[in-house]
Write a protein that holds these residues in place. Structure first.
Motif, PDB file in Angstrom:
ATOM      1  N   ASN A 195       0.851  -0.804   0.420  1.00 55.16           N
ATOM      2  CA  ASN A 195      -0.142  -0.519  -0.312  1.00 55.16           C
ATOM      3  C   ASN A 195       0.478   1.632  -0.312  1.00 55.16           C
ATOM      4  OD1 ASN A 195       1.382   0.416   2.765  1.00 55.16           O
ATOM      5  ND2 ASN A 195      -0.450  -0.343   3.330  1.00 55.16           N
ATOM      6  N   ARG A 196       0.227   2.106   0.027  1.00 63.46           N
ATOM      7  CA  ARG A 196       1.040   3.653  -0.936  1.00 63.46           C
ATOM      8  C   ARG A 196       1.862   4.179   0.688  1.00 63.46           C
ATOM      9  NH1 ARG A 196       2.470   6.911  -3.846  1.00 63.46           N
ATOM     10  NH2 ARG A 196       1.488   6.296  -5.161  1.00 63.46           N
ATOM     11  N   GLU A 197       1.864   3.837   2.548  1.00 61.25           N
ATOM     12  CA  GLU A 197       2.046   4.078   3.608  1.00 61.25           C
ATOM     13  C   GLU A 197       3.483   3.017   3.025  1.00 61.25           C
ATOM     14  OE1 GLU A 197      -1.152   2.344   4.052  1.00 61.25           O
ATOM     15  OE2 GLU A 197      -1.025   5.621   3.552  1.00 61.25           O
ATOM     16  N   ALA A 198       3.820   2.178   3.023  1.00 58.46           N
ATOM     17  CA  ALA A 198       4.908   0.692   3.212  1.00 58.46           C
ATOM     18  C   ALA A 198       5.463   1.644   1.470  1.00 58.46           C
ATOM     19  CB  ALA A 198       4.238  -0.856   2.222  1.00 58.46           C
ATOM     20  N   LEU A 199       5.012   1.932   0.504  1.00 57.06           N
ATOM     21  CA  LEU A 199       5.839   2.565  -0.751  1.00 57.06           C
ATOM     22  C   LEU A 199       6.359   3.769   0.044  1.00 57.06           C
ATOM     23  CD1 LEU A 199       6.484   1.686  -3.839  1.00 57.06           C
ATOM     24  CD2 LEU A 199       4.222   3.846  -4.373  1.00 57.06           C
ATOM     25  N   VAL A 200       5.952   4.370   0.992  1.00 59.21           N
ATOM     26  CA  VAL A 200       6.508   6.166   0.902  1.00 59.21           C
ATOM     27  C   VAL A 200       7.648   5.681   1.826  1.00 59.21           C
ATOM     28  CG1 VAL A 200       6.114   8.224   2.474  1.00 59.21           C
ATOM     29  CG2 VAL A 200       4.934   7.444   0.655  1.00 59.21           C
ATOM     30  N   ALA A 201       7.431   4.324   2.548  1.00 59.92           N
ATOM     31  CA  ALA A 201       8.597   3.918   3.389  1.00 59.92           C
ATOM     32  C   ALA A 201       9.613   3.538   2.078  1.00 59.92           C
ATOM     33  CB  ALA A 201       8.249   3.173   4.472  1.00 59.92           C
ATOM     34  N   PHE A 202       9.531   2.673   1.729  1.00 61.08           N
ATOM     35  CA  PHE A 202      10.509   1.989   0.993  1.00 61.08           C
ATOM     36  C   PHE A 202      11.000   2.804   0.230  1.00 61.08           C
ATOM     37  CE2 PHE A 202      11.060   0.209  -3.558  1.00 61.08           C
ATOM     38  CZ  PHE A 202      11.922  -0.496  -2.776  1.00 61.08           C
ATOM     39  N   LEU A 203      10.515   4.023  -0.509  1.00 58.33           N
ATOM     40  CA  LEU A 203      11.300   5.234  -1.239  1.00 58.33           C
ATOM     41  C   LEU A 203      11.796   6.142  -0.632  1.00 58.33           C
ATOM     42  CD1 LEU A 203       8.061   6.291  -3.866  1.00 58.33           C
ATOM     43  CD2 LEU A 203      10.115   4.523  -4.054  1.00 58.33           C
TER      44      LEU A 203
ATOM     45  N   ARG B 222      14.144  -7.928  -1.785  1.00 60.37           N
ATOM     46  CA  ARG B 222      14.143  -8.347  -0.939  1.00 60.37           C
ATOM     47  C   ARG B 222      13.671  -8.163   0.340  1.00 60.37           C
ATOM     48  NH1 ARG B 222      15.255 -12.960  -5.348  1.00 60.37           N
ATOM     49  NH2 ARG B 222      13.850 -11.302  -7.268  1.00 60.37           N
ATOM     50  N   GLY B 223      15.432  -7.725   0.235  1.00 62.15           N
ATOM     51  CA  GLY B 223      16.273  -7.904   2.033  1.00 62.15           C
ATOM     52  C   GLY B 223      15.539  -6.672   2.144  1.00 62.15           C
ATOM     53  N   LEU B 224      15.258  -5.231   1.204  1.00 60.46           N
ATOM     54  CA  LEU B 224      15.098  -3.801   2.379  1.00 60.46           C
ATOM     55  C   LEU B 224      13.085  -4.536   2.459  1.00 60.46           C
ATOM     56  CD1 LEU B 224      16.492  -2.007  -0.822  1.00 60.46           C
ATOM     57  CD2 LEU B 224      16.986  -2.027   1.369  1.00 60.46           C
ATOM     58  N   VAL B 225      12.510  -4.878   2.029  1.00 62.58           N
ATOM     59  CA  VAL B 225      11.286  -5.073   1.869  1.00 62.58           C
ATOM     60  C   VAL B 225      11.068  -5.921   3.873  1.00 62.58           C
ATOM     61  CG1 VAL B 225       9.103  -5.827   1.421  1.00 62.58           C
ATOM     62  CG2 VAL B 225      10.449  -4.550  -0.166  1.00 62.58           C
ATOM     63  N   GLY B 226      11.641  -6.448   3.684  1.00 58.30           N
ATOM     64  CA  GLY B 226      12.034  -7.898   4.766  1.00 58.30           C
ATOM     65  C   GLY B 226      12.069  -7.013   6.020  1.00 58.30           C
ATOM     66  N   TRP B 227      13.009  -6.352   6.047  1.00 60.61           N
ATOM     67  CA  TRP B 227      13.858  -5.306   6.989  1.00 60.61           C
ATOM     68  C   TRP B 227      12.627  -3.982   7.296  1.00 60.61           C
ATOM     69  CZ3 TRP B 227      15.085   0.117   6.880  1.00 60.61           C
ATOM     70  CH2 TRP B 227      15.620   0.276   7.220  1.00 60.61           C
ATOM     71  N   MET B 228      11.815  -3.540   6.239  1.00 59.46           N
ATOM     72  CA  MET B 228      11.182  -2.751   6.234  1.00 59.46           C
ATOM     73  C   MET B 228      10.340  -3.175   8.111  1.00 59.46           C
ATOM     74  SD  MET B 228      10.797  -1.170   2.638  1.00 59.46           S
ATOM     75  CE  MET B 228       8.803  -0.645   3.224  1.00 59.46           C
ATOM     76  N   GLY B 229       9.686  -4.370   7.864  1.00 61.85           N
ATOM     77  CA  GLY B 229       8.311  -4.584   9.101  1.00 61.85           C
ATOM     78  C   GLY B 229       7.528  -3.872   8.113  1.00 61.85           C
ATOM     79  N   PHE B 230       6.428  -3.093   9.042  1.00 63.95           N
ATOM     80  CA  PHE B 230       4.944  -3.461   8.210  1.00 63.95           C
ATOM     81  C   PHE B 230       3.807  -4.479   8.860  1.00 63.95           C
ATOM     82  CE2 PHE B 230       7.350   0.361   7.221  1.00 63.95           C
ATOM     83  CZ  PHE B 230       5.414   1.155   7.601  1.00 63.95           C
ATOM     84  N   ARG B 231       2.526  -4.393   8.797  1.00 65.89           N
ATOM     85  CA  ARG B 231       2.377  -5.745   8.369  1.00 65.89           C
ATOM     86  C   ARG B 231       2.533  -6.864   7.116  1.00 65.89           C
ATOM     87  NH1 ARG B 231      -3.787  -3.126   9.741  1.00 65.89           N
ATOM     88  NH2 ARG B 231      -2.009  -1.847   8.870  1.00 65.89           N
TER      89      ARG B 231
END
Ligand code: UDP
Ligand code: MG
Length: 316
Positions: free
Chosen positions: A159-167, A177-186
């Motif tokens: 979702n947008r919230e996760a994308l903003v964090a990713f960017l 894949r590692g970055l997304v894993g590291w981010m947390g969230f649900r």
């Protein structure tokens, strides 16, 4: 709105096919969507295919990067343009089946921020690719604090919230894949069977896979550095012990020409030193790249609408 981001490198034959497949899946429903193709510096007609589609369908847009920046950067470029509140990334070659798009959206709607996918099998993956890939994930999980599932893929929705964090993650040599894993969230994941490529050959050659693996490991773990220190210490201890033995033998008057032991110690020590230097070098190379703060990519041309949110990192 759903944004579908599709990096493509020399995928001329696959673009139109994938577009029609996506349309088959989505046109009946009520879901509003856009498709963003990122031509990662293809040397074939991939971009003219994209332009063609963008001309006929306002929901399609495209970027042409100024050269081949690699899959992970192409993903980033597309994500930077996405305007939807749900954002999906998938491969251009048909290995990420469009029939999974709606189930992924549904899963996200259940209350997750990120839904990853895991390949149960890959129809056209050879023995070596399967084995080395499995080995890589085991090594990654052993060395890094971030866990990623074996056979993860870059077929995912967030979702947008996760994308903003990713960017907001600005690092180079991105291992998504590692970055997304590291981010947390649900987060959750869905498994699928990846069919063989629709057309063409895999762009991940042995060399690129190795690079990808190095990027992943060095970005998420400094343990290889520590392991090289331990290795160095162990060998030093053995060296000292052997040195003492050699002196005793000398004073006992039993010293011999010793060619074998000399050769062995030179080779073992030389090899270990080179290995450790290499590992240190890999990290220094990444510090070097980060310190230059270069933009991640350049956009050469655009097709279709998609004005995209302005991003200071983007130089056009
Ligand atoms: N790709 C890319 N840039 C590259 C290499 C690959 O944009 O430098 C794209 C490619 O067109 C495909 C996706 O990344 O859409 C996955 O690549 P590929 O199918 O070659 O990898 P595999 O499925 O064999 O792991
Ligand atoms: Mg593929």
């Amino acid at each position: 709105m759903l944004s579908i981001v599709i990096p493509a490198y020399n995928e001329r034959e696959n673009i139109g096919f994938l577009y029609r497949e996506i349309l088959d899946e989505l046109s009946g429903g009520s879901l509003d969507f856009e498709i963003i193709f990122v031509d990662d510096g293809s040397r074939d007609d991939t971009f003219s295919e994209i332009q063609q589609l963008a001309k006929g369908d306002a929901r399609v847009s495209g970027l042409k990067l100024s050269r081949n920046f690699g899959h992970q950067v192409a993903l980033l470029a597309g994500l930077n343009e996405a305007r939807g509140d749900k954002i999906l990334t998938m491969d251009a070659d048909g290995q990420h089946p469009p029939s999974l798009i709606l189930p992924l959206v549904e899963k996200l709607d259940e209350g997750y921020d990120i839904v990853n996918t895991v390949r149960e099998a890959t129809m056209d993956a050879g023995f070596i690719k399967k084995r080395t890939s499995g080995m890589f994930y085991r090594m990654f999980n052993a060395l890094s604090e971030v866990r990623i599932q074996e056979s993860s893929s870059d077929f995912r929705i967030m979702n947008r919230e996760a994308l903003v964090a990713f960017l907001s993650i600005d690092e180079h040599n991105r291992f998504t894949r590692g970055l997304v894993g590291w981010m947390g969230f649900r987060q959750t994941s869905v498994s699928f069977v990846a069919p063989g490529r629709n057309s063409g050959k895999s762009k991940y050659t042995g060399r690129r896979m190795l690079r990808f693996a190095f990027d992943g490991l060095t970005a998420f773990s400094s343990k290889p550095l520590r392991i090289s220190t331990y290795l160095g210490l162990t060998i030093l201890a053995i060296g000292i012990a052997y040195g003492i033995y050699a002196v005793i033998v000398y004073f006992a008057g039993k010293s011999n020409p010793g060619w074998t032991s000399l050769m062995i110690s030179i080779l073992v020590l030389g090899g270990t030193q080179l290995l450790i230097l290499g590992i240190i070098g890999e990290y220094i190379a990444r510090i070097f790249i980060e310190s230059k703060r270069r933009p991640h990519y350049f956009i050469e041309r655009r097709a279709g609408a998609a004005p995209g949110a302005k991003d200071p990192r983007k130089v056009e």
